[in-house]
Write an enzyme that holds these catalytic residues in place. Structure first.
Site, PDB file in Angstrom:
ATOM      1  N   CYS A   1       0.815  -1.223   0.000  1.00  0.00           N
ATOM      2  CA  CYS A   1       0.000   0.000   0.000  1.00  0.00           C
ATOM      3  C   CYS A   1       0.846   1.269   0.000  1.00  0.00           C
ATOM      4  O   CYS A   1       0.310   2.354  -0.230  1.00  0.00           O
ATOM      5  CB  CYS A   1      -0.960  -0.004   1.179  1.00  0.00           C
ATOM      6  SG  CYS A   1      -2.060  -1.423   1.127  1.00  0.00           S
TER       7      CYS A   1
ATOM      8  N   ASN B   1     -10.356  -0.609  -0.250  1.00  0.00           N
ATOM      9  CA  ASN B   1      -8.882  -0.524  -0.262  1.00  0.00           C
ATOM     10  C   ASN B   1      -8.351  -1.105  -1.573  1.00  0.00           C
ATOM     11  O   ASN B   1      -8.404  -2.317  -1.781  1.00  0.00           O
ATOM     12  CB  ASN B   1      -8.339  -1.292   0.948  1.00  0.00           C
ATOM     13  CG  ASN B   1      -6.823  -1.240   1.053  1.00  0.00           C
ATOM     14  OD1 ASN B   1      -6.137  -0.766   0.147  1.00  0.00           O
ATOM     15  ND2 ASN B   1      -6.295  -1.739   2.150  1.00  0.00           N
TER      16      ASN B   1
ATOM     17  N   HIS C   1      -3.683   6.721   2.955  1.00  0.00           N
ATOM     18  CA  HIS C   1      -4.053   5.443   2.347  1.00  0.00           C
ATOM     19  C   HIS C   1      -5.450   5.067   2.828  1.00  0.00           C
ATOM     20  O   HIS C   1      -5.763   5.195   4.012  1.00  0.00           O
ATOM     21  CB  HIS C   1      -3.034   4.378   2.764  1.00  0.00           C
ATOM     22  CG  HIS C   1      -3.434   2.990   2.395  1.00  0.00           C
ATOM     23  ND1 HIS C   1      -3.816   2.660   1.112  1.00  0.00           N
ATOM     24  CD2 HIS C   1      -3.541   1.864   3.137  1.00  0.00           C
ATOM     25  CE1 HIS C   1      -4.128   1.369   1.084  1.00  0.00           C
ATOM     26  NE2 HIS C   1      -3.974   0.865   2.292  1.00  0.00           N
TER      27      HIS C   1
END
Ligand code: UT7
Length: 333
Positions: free
Chosen positions: A118, A288, A258
């Site tokens: 990520c 996500n 994020h």
């Protein structure tokens, strides 16, 4: 703080791509023991987009890059390099950048993939900026693309509800003095490896009937451990780059964390004393998307006019590894 590269370097265009198939929380409740109520209250996610079979990270990445090129008004043949951040390459090799290069027709570019989960987009952005800052390269495309639906166990409620597919892309070039990337703070610490990983399919545990039977080709996560590190570390790196450059949280026009869980994002913003209206937030729609969360949230903020030329922006990431980082920008578009 002196600027991090020998010339000012920044983002000059953004783009994104999501697949068409929307998956609601109610859809997931037909596949596993979960509910819209649990997913919404624990994660802030309402929907996510999953590809149809046959579509891969390079397809989404190429479309996102084409949008960024169009918005910049340049051709793919004007790119010097393509760096793709992904944990879901189309294949282990060749790299996804090669497939994207061919799809967009970037005939003069070289390229490679970068895997930092990520945090991949942020680390790729810094890599590209360093290359442009060297004076040797003029224009580099940075793509964050992931098809997370290809590596989740669609019967595992502890992971399957969290992820979506998508891609974001930016063009990195020299910008006016005082604009672009002002500073960054990046970290990696393998002590986090046991908490978030895909156990099989690599050189440690090559894919076999046994690894597939044990479902080791899917994401494994200990959510609570990842959660607490993500909140602390995204807030800390953001604070470091602000302090080091003499800025205060109120100077920030936009905080782009994020997008893993609205509770993580809110908690990090609270530690930084950044109000929710100045936090980029697209998690409820897209979930996500790993390397794609930051470039897509940034693109959507730019399109919506939430960030304008001269604004101060922080991008903050946390992911498997553990990897984490913050990047301070003065928006240059
Ligand atoms: O991008 C990479 C970084 N990843 C992240 O940042 C993710 C970080 N972690 C998280 O976001 C959260 O830890 C999760 C969303 C994964 C989990 O939320 P939580 O509030 O930490 O829940 P929990 O894991 O403590 O689970 C609470 C309960 C458990 O049941 P019991 O043991 O209390 O009976 C789980 O089995 O909720 C259950 N549960 C679910 N129930 C319905 C877990 N997932 C689900 C689900 N639906 N999808």
């Amino acid at each position: 703080m002196a600027r991090p590269f020998s010339i000012p370097v920044g983002i000059t265009a953004t783009g994104e791509c999501f697949p068409e198939r929307v998956i609601t929380n109610d859809d997931l409740a037909t596949m596993m023991d979960t509910s819209d109520e649990w997913i919404t209250t624990r994660t802030g996610i309402k929907t996510r987009y999953w590809v149809e079979p046959g579509m891969a990270s390079s397809d989404l990445g190429a479309k996102a890059l084409q949008m960024a090129l169009d918005r910049r008004g340049i051709g793919a043949d004007e790119l010097d390099a393509i760096i793709t951040a992904t944990v879901t390459p189309d294949m282990v090799f060749p790299c996804t950048s090669a497939l994207i290069q061919h799809k967009v027709g970037a005939t003069k570019a070289f390229g490679f993939d970068l895997n930092a989960a990520c945090s991949g987009f942020l680390f790729a952005l810094t890599t590209a900026a360093g290359m442009v800052g060297s004076g040797r390269f003029k224009r580099i495309a940075v793509v964050g693309a992931d098809v997370m639906s290809s590596i989740i166990d669609k019967t595992d409620r502890t992971t399957a509800v969290l992820f979506g597919d998508g891609a974001g892309a930016v063009i990195v070039e020299a910008v006016e003095d005082g604009y672009g990337i002002l500073d960054f703070e990046h970290h990696i610490n393998g002590v986090g490896a046991p908490y978030l990983n895909m156990p099989a399919g690599g050189s440690l545990r090559p894919t076999s009937h046994a690894t597939v039977d044990a479902k080791q080709h899917y994401i494994y996560q200990q959510g609570a451990e990842v959660y607490k590190n993500a909140v602390r570390d995204m807030a800390e790196v953001s604070r470091v780059v602000l302090d080091r450059n003499g800025f205060k949280p109120e100077d920030l026009a936009l905080f782009v964390p994020h997008q893993a869980n609205i509770r993580i994002m809110d908690a990090a913003a609270k530690r930084l004393e950044i109000p929710s209206e100045r936090m980029a937030n697209n998690i409820s729609k897209y979930a996500n998307t790993t390397a794609a969360t930051i470039p897509t949230a940034l693109h959507q903020s730019a399109v919506a006019g939430k960030v304008e030329k001269g604004d101060l922006v922080i991008l903050a990431a946390f992911g498997a590894g553990f990897t984490w980082g913050g990047t301070l920008l003065r928006w240059s578009i």
